[in-house]
Design a protein around this motif. Structure first.
Motif, mmCIF file in Angstrom:
data_model
loop_
_atom_site.group_PDB
_atom_site.id
_atom_site.type_symbol
_atom_site.label_atom_id
_atom_site.label_comp_id
_atom_site.label_asym_id
_atom_site.label_seq_id
_atom_site.Cartn_x
_atom_site.Cartn_y
_atom_site.Cartn_z
ATOM 1 N N CYS A 125 0.864 -1.193 0.000
ATOM 2 C CA CYS A 125 0.000 0.000 0.000
ATOM 3 C C CYS A 125 0.897 1.238 0.000
ATOM 4 O O CYS A 125 0.863 2.064 0.914
ATOM 5 N N HIS A 126 1.717 1.353 -1.037
ATOM 6 C CA HIS A 126 2.772 2.363 -1.061
ATOM 7 C C HIS A 126 2.234 3.789 -1.160
ATOM 8 O O HIS A 126 2.777 4.696 -0.524
ATOM 9 N N ASP A 127 1.190 3.983 -1.945
ATOM 10 C CA ASP A 127 0.586 5.320 -2.010
ATOM 11 C C ASP A 127 0.039 5.723 -0.647
ATOM 12 O O ASP A 127 0.171 6.874 -0.228
ATOM 13 N N ARG A 128 -0.571 4.781 0.036
ATOM 14 C CA ARG A 128 -1.106 5.056 1.381
ATOM 15 C C ARG A 128 0.024 5.415 2.336
ATOM 16 O O ARG A 128 -0.120 6.286 3.188
ATOM 17 N N CYS A 129 1.155 4.765 2.178
ATOM 18 C CA CYS A 129 2.323 5.045 3.019
ATOM 19 C C CYS A 129 2.746 6.501 2.857
ATOM 20 O O CYS A 129 2.997 7.201 3.852
ATOM 21 N N ALA A 176 9.007 4.632 -1.940
ATOM 22 C CA ALA A 176 9.485 5.352 -3.122
ATOM 23 C C ALA A 176 10.069 4.390 -4.149
ATOM 24 O O ALA A 176 9.835 4.520 -5.350
ATOM 25 N N ALA A 177 10.819 3.397 -3.657
ATOM 26 C CA ALA A 177 11.411 2.403 -4.550
ATOM 27 C C ALA A 177 10.339 1.611 -5.281
ATOM 28 O O ALA A 177 10.408 1.413 -6.496
ATOM 29 N N GLU A 178 9.337 1.149 -4.549
ATOM 30 C CA GLU A 178 8.278 0.344 -5.161
ATOM 31 C C GLU A 178 7.404 1.165 -6.113
ATOM 32 O O GLU A 178 6.894 0.641 -7.095
ATOM 33 N N LEU A 179 7.256 2.444 -5.818
ATOM 34 C CA LEU A 179 6.487 3.318 -6.705
ATOM 35 C C LEU A 179 7.314 3.778 -7.905
ATOM 36 O O LEU A 179 6.764 4.291 -8.873
ATOM 37 N N GLY A 180 8.641 3.627 -7.811
ATOM 38 C CA GLY A 180 9.516 4.115 -8.869
ATOM 39 C C GLY A 180 9.477 5.632 -8.970
ATOM 40 O O GLY A 180 9.654 6.200 -10.037
ATOM 41 N N ASN A 181 9.247 6.268 -7.826
ATOM 42 C CA ASN A 181 9.078 7.718 -7.773
ATOM 43 C C ASN A 181 10.416 8.383 -7.462
ATOM 44 O O ASN A 181 10.795 8.532 -6.304
#
Length: 169
Positions: free
Chosen positions: A46-50, A76-81
């Protein structure tokens, strides 16, 4: 303490919604509570929620610590942001936090997953201590960025350092 432990239990049982419900209903939160919620988000993809939860944490007046920033780097890593990656690393520098093994490994992983393999490599080389997770993050980073030869060389170097590979390696 009980509510934090309950969040950990729900998160471990793949029930992040229940973990967040416990968090939302907490009458009083600590940095540990926030970090437990952030970790639950990261562990359950739930990376956006994080990221949103982190913003709420700061707005509520809590200071991020090393655990907080490890969570942010993982998200950030998982989102590639990439902008979020640079911001998270900047927070480590701005707050003058020690680059612990866990924080350093998260940074190596983050930069590698976002395609900045030279940043990941520089951090990896500067780390005074490494564990199997650090080595694996860098090896995986090379491999995922099309640098198979470098990945294999680093794997041999890891073996020469007497670090046993794990399932990720």
């Amino acid at each position: 303490y009980v509510r934090n432990a309950l969040m950990v239990a729900y998160s471990a049982c793949d029930q992040p919604a229940r973990a967040m419900q416990v968090f939302d209903e907490m009458p009083r939160r600590t940095v540990v509570s926030w970090n437990t919620a952030l970790t639950s988000c990261v562990d359950n993809d739930c990376h956006d929620r994080c990221v949103g939860l982190f913003s709420a944490m700061v707005e509520a007046g809590f200071e991020p610590d090393q655990t907080t920033l490890v969570c942010m780097m993982s998200a950030a890593a998982e989102l590639g942001n990439l902008p979020l990656c640079k911001w998270a690393h900047g927070q480590v520098v701005a707050r003058r936090l020690d680059m612990t093994l866990q924080l350093g490994t998260a940074a190596v992983n983050m930069y590698a997953k976002c395609g900045l393999i030279s940043y990941a490599w520089r951090l990896f080389e500067r780390m005074p201590a490494r564990n199997v997770w650090t080595w694996s993050a860098m090896i995986q980073g090379f491999a995922q960025n099309g640098l198979a030869g470098e990945a294999l060389k680093l794997f041999e170097r890891m073996r020469g350092a007497s670090v046993a590979p794990n399932y990720v390696t």
